[in-house]
Enzyme design. Sequence first.
Site, PDB file in Angstrom:
ATOM      1  N   GLN A 197       5.583 -16.653   6.169  1.00 44.88           N
ATOM      2  CA  GLN A 197       4.959 -15.444   6.579  1.00 44.88           C
ATOM      3  C   GLN A 197       3.284 -15.597   6.337  1.00 44.88           C
ATOM      4  O   GLN A 197       2.633 -14.532   6.285  1.00 44.88           O
ATOM      5  CB  GLN A 197       5.591 -14.358   5.600  1.00 44.88           C
ATOM      6  CG  GLN A 197       6.876 -13.731   6.059  1.00 44.88           C
ATOM      7  CD  GLN A 197       7.381 -12.704   5.245  1.00 44.88           C
ATOM      8  OE1 GLN A 197       6.943 -11.525   5.728  1.00 44.88           O
ATOM      9  NE2 GLN A 197       8.311 -12.879   4.448  1.00 44.88           N
ATOM     10  N   ASP A 232       1.329 -11.504  -5.472  1.00 47.88           N
ATOM     11  CA  ASP A 232       1.755 -11.258  -4.405  1.00 47.88           C
ATOM     12  C   ASP A 232       1.261 -12.021  -3.106  1.00 47.88           C
ATOM     13  O   ASP A 232       0.241 -12.304  -3.155  1.00 47.88           O
ATOM     14  CB  ASP A 232       1.741  -9.667  -4.246  1.00 47.88           C
ATOM     15  CG  ASP A 232       3.030  -9.094  -2.916  1.00 47.88           C
ATOM     16  OD1 ASP A 232       4.007  -9.994  -2.977  1.00 47.88           O
ATOM     17  OD2 ASP A 232       2.840  -7.968  -2.683  1.00 47.88           O
ATOM     18  N   GLU A 233       2.186 -11.864  -2.140  1.00 51.08           N
ATOM     19  CA  GLU A 233       1.781 -12.785  -0.859  1.00 51.08           C
ATOM     20  C   GLU A 233       0.995 -13.916  -1.075  1.00 51.08           C
ATOM     21  O   GLU A 233      -0.148 -14.287  -0.579  1.00 51.08           O
ATOM     22  CB  GLU A 233       1.111 -11.762   0.234  1.00 51.08           C
ATOM     23  CG  GLU A 233       1.634 -10.342   0.206  1.00 51.08           C
ATOM     24  CD  GLU A 233       2.807 -10.555   1.221  1.00 51.08           C
ATOM     25  OE1 GLU A 233       3.090 -11.590   1.762  1.00 51.08           O
ATOM     26  OE2 GLU A 233       3.216  -9.327   1.823  1.00 51.08           O
ATOM     27  N   LYS A 271      11.325  -9.138  -2.617  1.00 49.89           N
ATOM     28  CA  LYS A 271      10.315  -9.436  -3.141  1.00 49.89           C
ATOM     29  C   LYS A 271       9.271  -8.583  -3.918  1.00 49.89           C
ATOM     30  O   LYS A 271       9.211  -8.614  -5.310  1.00 49.89           O
ATOM     31  CB  LYS A 271       9.127 -10.081  -1.998  1.00 49.89           C
ATOM     32  CG  LYS A 271       7.845 -10.696  -2.530  1.00 49.89           C
ATOM     33  CD  LYS A 271       7.266 -11.269  -1.169  1.00 49.89           C
ATOM     34  CE  LYS A 271       6.993 -10.218  -0.343  1.00 49.89           C
ATOM     35  NZ  LYS A 271       5.692  -9.449  -0.415  1.00 49.89           N
ATOM     36  N   THR A 272       8.967  -7.469  -3.534  1.00 49.41           N
ATOM     37  CA  THR A 272       8.260  -6.361  -4.196  1.00 49.41           C
ATOM     38  C   THR A 272       9.092  -5.926  -5.267  1.00 49.41           C
ATOM     39  O   THR A 272       8.408  -5.455  -6.478  1.00 49.41           O
ATOM     40  CB  THR A 272       7.960  -5.318  -3.016  1.00 49.41           C
ATOM     41  OG1 THR A 272       7.314  -5.972  -1.895  1.00 49.41           O
ATOM     42  CG2 THR A 272       6.987  -4.275  -3.758  1.00 49.41           C
ATOM     43  N   ARG A 284      10.950  -7.243  10.383  1.00 47.14           N
ATOM     44  CA  ARG A 284      10.644  -6.018  10.081  1.00 47.14           C
ATOM     45  C   ARG A 284      11.801  -5.024  10.215  1.00 47.14           C
ATOM     46  O   ARG A 284      11.798  -3.997   9.743  1.00 47.14           O
ATOM     47  CB  ARG A 284       9.420  -5.340  10.607  1.00 47.14           C
ATOM     48  CG  ARG A 284       8.051  -5.866  10.585  1.00 47.14           C
ATOM     49  CD  ARG A 284       7.988  -6.211   8.933  1.00 47.14           C
ATOM     50  NE  ARG A 284       7.989  -7.758   8.681  1.00 47.14           N
ATOM     51  CZ  ARG A 284       8.513  -7.826   7.297  1.00 47.14           C
ATOM     52  NH1 ARG A 284       8.342  -7.075   6.377  1.00 47.14           N
ATOM     53  NH2 ARG A 284       8.670  -9.083   7.146  1.00 47.14           N
TER      54      ARG A 284
END
Length: 726
Positions: A248, A217-218, A33-34, A606
């Site tokens: 998330q 983002d997010e 994603k990033t 994670r």
Amino acid sequence: MSLRLEHLNAEQLAAVTAGDEHMLVLAGAGSGKTRVLTTRIAWLLKSGKVSPGGLLAVTFTNKAAREMFTRLAAMLPVNPRGMWVGTFHGLANRMLRAHHREAGLPREFQILDTQDQLAAVKRLARSMSVDEDRLPPRALQYFINARKEEGLRAADIQAPDEATRRQVELYAAYDEQCRREGVSDFAELLLRSYELLMRNEPLREHYGARFRHILVDEFQDTNRLQYRWLKLLAGEASRIFAVGDDDQSIYSFRGANVGNMADFEREFRVAKVARLEQNYRSQGNILDAANALIAHNRNRLGKNLWTADGAGEPLRVFEGESDSEEARFIAEEVKALQREGLKLACIAVLYRSNAQSRVIEHALFGAGIAYRVYGGLRFFERAEVKHALAYLRLVATPEDDNALLRVLNFPPRGIGARSLEGLQDAAKARGSSLWAALDGLTGRAAAPVAAFRGLIRSLQEQTATLPLPEKVEHVLSRSGLIEHYKNEREGTDRIENLGELVNAAAVFSQEDRSTGLASGEGDEDGVVMDPLTAFLAHAALEAGEHQAGEGQDALQMMTVHSAKGLEFEAVFICGLEKGLFPHEQALLQKDGLEEERRLAYVAITRARQRLYLCHAQTRLLHGQRRYNLPSRFLQEIPEGLMKWLTPRYAPPAPMAFGAAPKKAPGFAKAREAGGFRIGQNVIHAKFGPGVILDAEGMGGEARVQVNFGRGGIKWLAVAVAKLQAA
DNA sequence: GTGAGGCCCCTTTTT
DNA sequence: GGGGCCTCAC
């Protein structure tokens, strides 16, 4: 510029190079994603579609903002200076500084963090003689923030009853107090910046035309106000690129609204939603566990992560007799992992709540393992640092009552409660700040008050031309704080922290110059912020996550919340117990269980290679020993993916006095549960009287739905809620 | 006005 | 287990 498009998969590439349209990217955990976000920015710049000044990239946490900034700095030939990259609050702050006059704020307005805000609310409550038993300051604080995050001012609220009317009245008074003192709380930054754009058409048009590309983002974590802010900011020609993952979403407790994703899709007529479902992080078993767990949620957009990697190792499950045994196990395993050649920095210990860290720290310390705790009491939140900051704030703006109250008599200089009262009365009568009322004070404290006033005055004069770090040092040494702590038994740490504050100021000035992140010397928008004010804003907005110990190889410890967006070779998730994770407080909220499950999903995803799931039979909580059953989440992960390092937990035999036998998860519909039946009248300690509407589950899983009238309709876990039959 | 000692409360997560 | 707040003795 290193634009490595060939390393992207087809979906990533499509997202990165998407044309002139609004985009929603549904990006699973570990799906790059990033990378997509930063590569998209680089691509936009390289292909000449936008200049650095025409970009706005917004994230939710400072950590994420920093991450994006560093990656961009590595990708771009020029410093990303001048680009609007930051958190919602950071960017709102920037905008308000640039247009403080139009926004109705003093040039050097100060930012209240949560602590400061609570202090301000308490002060207000007292001055308006609020019965703090009936309306605790914390509840009022919560009320105010929640309304602000809905975009509502006091005047916009229709109070349905007397209690709410009173809160609204206090909300108005609180805003007035903040205005008078020239301060702004977190929610205010956003709301005010929203209102600024709303009311000021030329400004709105300016930014709308300027920001051709807005990247978020997010996105699942944005609240209503943030969404509306984005909508307002985007002009005709602006294109929004929003990346998020509904699975998330873990911040609904503070107003995050996953529904923003659907709203965005509809309101911006997003033609195609991109999906990133290939996971590059975790091995098969870990991913399968995450997928299986999250499948228990009903409210999902739906998505299944897959990996081209092998299955890898099974998940390791450990049950300790106690929390300290759990901690010892972690310490031993970490050592073993180290022997296998893993760096400490690649290992993380994740927990549900900050309070859990202490036992683990103790074990790690005993085992001689270097560790770093994120969160908890942050650097800028420490009492001594807050005191020092208060002096600095007074130097910048002496009308800051919050700051003045904090240090007027600290270190003690003979100004007691009586004099303070007189001071507050005088200020109230004159409608002035406490600072302005200082000179009128007579009586016993007149001399020390005059001395204090003289101190601040002279600090202002002496430091006017000093560079920031020297300014901080000077104020510190003259404030008397250091002398005070020298005489205190445990003052050495505090003095060290004060020294660290000077350090932080030095680092800040330097970063400021090199990155322009904090715009101390004026960015391309011509925003010039006094370095001291910039530093104080930085202290409030960033609370000092990345202070000492950066770069050292150390085990990483943090809450699951703050682990979002990060990845580690090996991860320990601890305290997987009923009541703790899922947390019992969370279960009281609407859809609380699903949010807890998403939290567990975040935790699991994670891990790259190895994942430990730990729990303890008993742990010390609030000084009391509690006996906990394993978390239901452990039962929601397929048995075949796990390897039990301790004997598999077996449900206890039914208790003698006829407690219901424990049943597998899955609620049975019932007329009654946990001793309560539908239609029964009950009383709850917090919500008051209510009536049972629905019931489900048995034994420890029993939940009832209660209508509390004005208090709303709530699902409560019988084992947790203190319900009484009425 | 100050400081020590005791009591009572909470205690999820973050900007 | 610990921090905030109150009371009490000086």
